[in-house]
Design an enzyme around this catalytic site. Structure first.
Site, PDB file in Angstrom:
ATOM      1  N   VAL A 173     -19.896  10.874   4.360  1.00 47.05           N
ATOM      2  CA  VAL A 173     -21.130  10.791   3.569  1.00 47.05           C
ATOM      3  C   VAL A 173     -22.215  10.043   4.361  1.00 47.05           C
ATOM      4  O   VAL A 173     -23.367  10.462   4.422  1.00 47.05           O
ATOM      5  CB  VAL A 173     -20.872  10.058   2.225  1.00 47.05           C
ATOM      6  CG1 VAL A 173     -22.177   9.851   1.460  1.00 47.05           C
ATOM      7  CG2 VAL A 173     -19.856  10.808   1.368  1.00 47.05           C
TER       8      VAL A 173
ATOM      9  N   ARG B  74     -12.879  13.679   9.056  1.00 45.23           N
ATOM     10  CA  ARG B  74     -13.908  14.528   8.450  1.00 45.23           C
ATOM     11  C   ARG B  74     -15.299  13.970   8.774  1.00 45.23           C
ATOM     12  O   ARG B  74     -15.432  12.859   9.263  1.00 45.23           O
ATOM     13  CB  ARG B  74     -13.752  14.506   6.921  1.00 45.23           C
ATOM     14  CG  ARG B  74     -13.894  13.096   6.356  1.00 45.23           C
ATOM     15  CD  ARG B  74     -14.094  13.044   4.860  1.00 45.23           C
ATOM     16  NE  ARG B  74     -14.478  11.708   4.435  1.00 45.23           N
ATOM     17  CZ  ARG B  74     -13.632  10.736   4.150  1.00 45.23           C
ATOM     18  NH1 ARG B  74     -12.328  10.926   4.216  1.00 45.23           N
ATOM     19  NH2 ARG B  74     -14.080   9.540   3.786  1.00 45.23           N
TER      20      ARG B  74
ATOM     21  N   TYR C   1      -2.560  -9.637   3.724  1.00 47.42           N
ATOM     22  CA  TYR C   1      -3.798  -9.379   2.988  1.00 47.42           C
ATOM     23  C   TYR C   1      -4.917 -10.235   3.568  1.00 47.42           C
ATOM     24  O   TYR C   1      -4.822 -11.473   3.585  1.00 47.42           O
ATOM     25  CB  TYR C   1      -3.607  -9.691   1.498  1.00 47.42           C
ATOM     26  CG  TYR C   1      -4.853  -9.436   0.674  1.00 47.42           C
ATOM     27  CD1 TYR C   1      -5.341  -8.148   0.499  1.00 47.42           C
ATOM     28  CD2 TYR C   1      -5.557 -10.494   0.086  1.00 47.42           C
ATOM     29  CE1 TYR C   1      -6.496  -7.912  -0.236  1.00 47.42           C
ATOM     30  CE2 TYR C   1      -6.707 -10.265  -0.650  1.00 47.42           C
ATOM     31  CZ  TYR C   1      -7.173  -8.970  -0.809  1.00 47.42           C
ATOM     32  OH  TYR C   1      -8.311  -8.738  -1.533  1.00 47.42           O
TER      33      TYR C   1
ATOM     34  N   LYS D 293       0.827  -1.213   0.000  1.00 47.84           N
ATOM     35  CA  LYS D 293       0.000   0.000   0.000  1.00 47.84           C
ATOM     36  C   LYS D 293       0.858   1.259   0.000  1.00 47.84           C
ATOM     37  O   LYS D 293       1.955   1.249   0.541  1.00 47.84           O
ATOM     38  CB  LYS D 293      -0.877   0.046   1.264  1.00 47.84           C
ATOM     39  CG  LYS D 293      -1.914  -1.043   1.377  1.00 47.84           C
ATOM     40  CD  LYS D 293      -2.746  -0.847   2.647  1.00 47.84           C
ATOM     41  CE  LYS D 293      -3.877  -1.852   2.709  1.00 47.84           C
ATOM     42  NZ  LYS D 293      -4.707  -1.674   3.924  1.00 47.84           N
TER      43      LYS D 293
ATOM     44  N   GLU E   9     -11.444   3.462  10.627  1.00 50.68           N
ATOM     45  CA  GLU E   9     -11.800   2.349   9.751  1.00 50.68           C
ATOM     46  C   GLU E   9     -11.062   1.079  10.159  1.00 50.68           C
ATOM     47  O   GLU E   9      -9.838   1.100  10.342  1.00 50.68           O
ATOM     48  CB  GLU E   9     -11.381   2.648   8.301  1.00 50.68           C
ATOM     49  CG  GLU E   9     -12.134   3.760   7.645  1.00 50.68           C
ATOM     50  CD  GLU E   9     -11.791   3.867   6.153  1.00 50.68           C
ATOM     51  OE1 GLU E   9     -12.364   4.746   5.506  1.00 50.68           O
ATOM     52  OE2 GLU E   9     -10.954   3.079   5.648  1.00 50.68           O
TER      53      GLU E   9
ATOM     54  N   ASN F  49     -10.361   8.607   9.140  1.00 49.83           N
ATOM     55  CA  ASN F  49     -10.843   9.743   8.351  1.00 49.83           C
ATOM     56  C   ASN F  49     -11.157  10.898   9.298  1.00 49.83           C
ATOM     57  O   ASN F  49     -11.931  10.749  10.237  1.00 49.83           O
ATOM     58  CB  ASN F  49     -12.105   9.360   7.579  1.00 49.83           C
ATOM     59  CG  ASN F  49     -11.839   8.199   6.639  1.00 49.83           C
ATOM     60  OD1 ASN F  49     -10.767   8.096   6.051  1.00 49.83           O
ATOM     61  ND2 ASN F  49     -12.788   7.304   6.516  1.00 49.83           N
TER      62      ASN F  49
END
Ligand code: MV4
Length: 449
Positions: free
Chosen positions: A294, A291, A202, A158, A275, A289
């Site tokens: 949505v 913020r 993974y 990543k 997350e 995140n």
């Protein structure tokens, strides 16, 4: 006292923020591109300022134009919404340097969480379990091979400056590692101007579960439970649920406490989302995140808390309006993201909405800036409405969602309403039995209609 807020965004989220402001007696300033002169967020605001031509980089990302608009209208604060400048630490700093309030986290926390290696290391230090991996940048193939052999294949490479799925490479065997590493580096360098990469184990069939938090910046952090965002296609969420069909109340309390303890130790301020990937009963932190998201309305539906109101109160120096013990979870909520796209092949479908009739009735919420006669613009993301439904149980929520989707009329453009109608009929979905790969398989496996 915050008396006037400039909303540095457009569409449904600009309306959402405007509504919270007006309920609090706060005046609003809309900003808009020339393409959005007739947009609903401009019509509803008390004042509006045109900040540039249609491309976002010239308007909604134009920091000097937005700051100037805030100063000339005498705004006290800026709410960035989501996307655009919401997670730009430099923007948050500049806003504060101009004597304005940034309605969001501290710039140093935005910066920390934007660096995926640094945020993972910090969260691990703070006692949050993370995905096993390199615990830092991976610089050469020899080191990468040793590490991958250690943690076991498959592994994922990543980009540290990435997030949201950009610049990732899954590697199934040692022979493919060196090339994947080079490709991830090249992609990260080109996309973010930073080719720093890291390696993780993974996880093959996780769910994506995120925890909503609010912090006062002085060591008190509360959580508002989780959202299950596993139903996604190409890293775009399509439908979200609160709570997760995979968790019980005890698990919710446990992960919530871990997250709050960690973020309290850094004096996290304002709203945030942590997350996790969730597999076989274990949580693994991946990103934070900094913020408003949505999908925040589903959390509002099950807790009764107005997250935007809390953001504004916190930014104004007020304490959290409730303690953790006062946060209660009631029933179940689902959000359908309705995009102006073909529900068959997902090609964008901008154009004029000729007829518009949103669903209503008990426990149905529609967050949208659409109206009959509005022209959906091709320049911005295709989200045109969020249909949010609550029920006492998940089953009641699903029955109400079916009814609301049936009622919704958006003529003149194609939307993803038919996709949602198909998903909610699927037996695995109805059983809550899905992971992050489920929707892609569902979309590929359905017949053309
Ligand atoms: C992963 C993963 C499996 N294992 N990391 C994609 C977006 C970015 N936020 C992280 N992502 C993933 N990281 C490990 N170690 C699988 C994904 C992933 C994913 C995660 C959340 C929601 C949808 C996803 C779709 C594909 C891959």
């Amino acid at each position: 006292m915050i008396e006037k807020i400039l909303i540095a965004n457009r569409g449904e989220i600009a309306l959402r923020i405007h509504r919270a402001c007006h309920e609090m007696g706060i005046q609003t300033v809309a900003v808009h591109s020339t393409a959005d002169a007739h947009a609903m967020h401009v019509r509803l605001a008390d004042e509006s300022v045109c900040i540039g031509p249609p491309p976002a980089r010239d308007s909604y990302l134009n920091m000097p134009a937005i700051l100037t608009a805030a100063i000339v209208t005498n705004a006290d604060a800026i709410h960035p919404g989501y996307g655009f400048l919401a997670e730009n630490a430099n923007f948050a700093s500049i806003v504060e340097e101009h004597g304005l309030v940034f309605i969001g986290p501290r710039p140093d926390h935005i910066e920390l969480m934007g660096d995926k290696i640094a945020s993972k290391a910090r969260m691990k230090e703070l006692g949050v379990s993370v995905v096993p991996g390199s615990d830092g940048p991976v610089t050469n193939a020899v080191e990468a091979r040793r590490l991958a052999a250690d943690i076991g294949y498959p592994v994922i490479v990543k980009a540290s400056a990435g997030g949201g799925g950009r610049g990732m490479q899954v590697v199934h065997e040692a022979d493919a590692l060196e090339e994947a590493l080079a490709r991830a580096r090249a992609e990260a360098g080109a996309a973010f101007g930073d080719d720093t990469v890291y390696i993780e184990k993974y996880l093959t069939r996780p769910r994506h579960i995120e925890i909503q938090v609010l912090g006062d910046g002085e060591g008190t952090v509360i959580h508002l439970g989780e959202r299950d965002c596993s139903l996604q296609r190409r890293h775009q969420k399509i439908m979200e649920e609160a709570g997760s069909p995979a968790l019980n109340a005890a698990q919710r309390t446990q992960i919530g406490e871990v997250v709050c303890t960690a973020l309290a130790r850094i004096d996290y301020r304002n709203a945030g989302t942590i997350e996790f990937l969730y597999e076989d009963g274990e949580f693994y932190f991946i990103e934070m995140n900094t913020r408003l998201q949505v999908e925040h309305p589903i959390t509002e539906m099950i807790t009764g808390i107005d997250i935007v109101r809390e953001q504004i109160r916190l930014a104004d120096g007020a304490p959290l309006s409730l303690r953790q013990e006062e946060v209660t979870f009631s029933g179940h909520a689902i959000e359908c993201r309705i995009n102006a796209e073909s529900s068959v092949d997902f090609t964008p479908s901008p154009g004029q909405v000729t007829n518009y009739h949103p669903p209503g009735g008990r426990a149905v919420r529609v967050d949208s800036a659409l109206y009959a006669g509005y022209t959906v613009q091709p320049y911005y993301d295709s989200l045109v409405s969020k249909l949010i439904v609550h029920g006492a149980t998940r089953n009641e929520c699903l029955l109400r969602l079916r009814r609301a989707l049936e009622e919704y009329v958006i003529d003149g453009i194609q939307t993803t309403i038919p996709l949602h109608q198909e998903i909610i009929l699927d037996q695995n979905f109805v059983n809550g039995d899905y992971d992050i790969h489920w929707l892609e398989k569902f979309v590929a496996g359905r017949g053309d209609r």
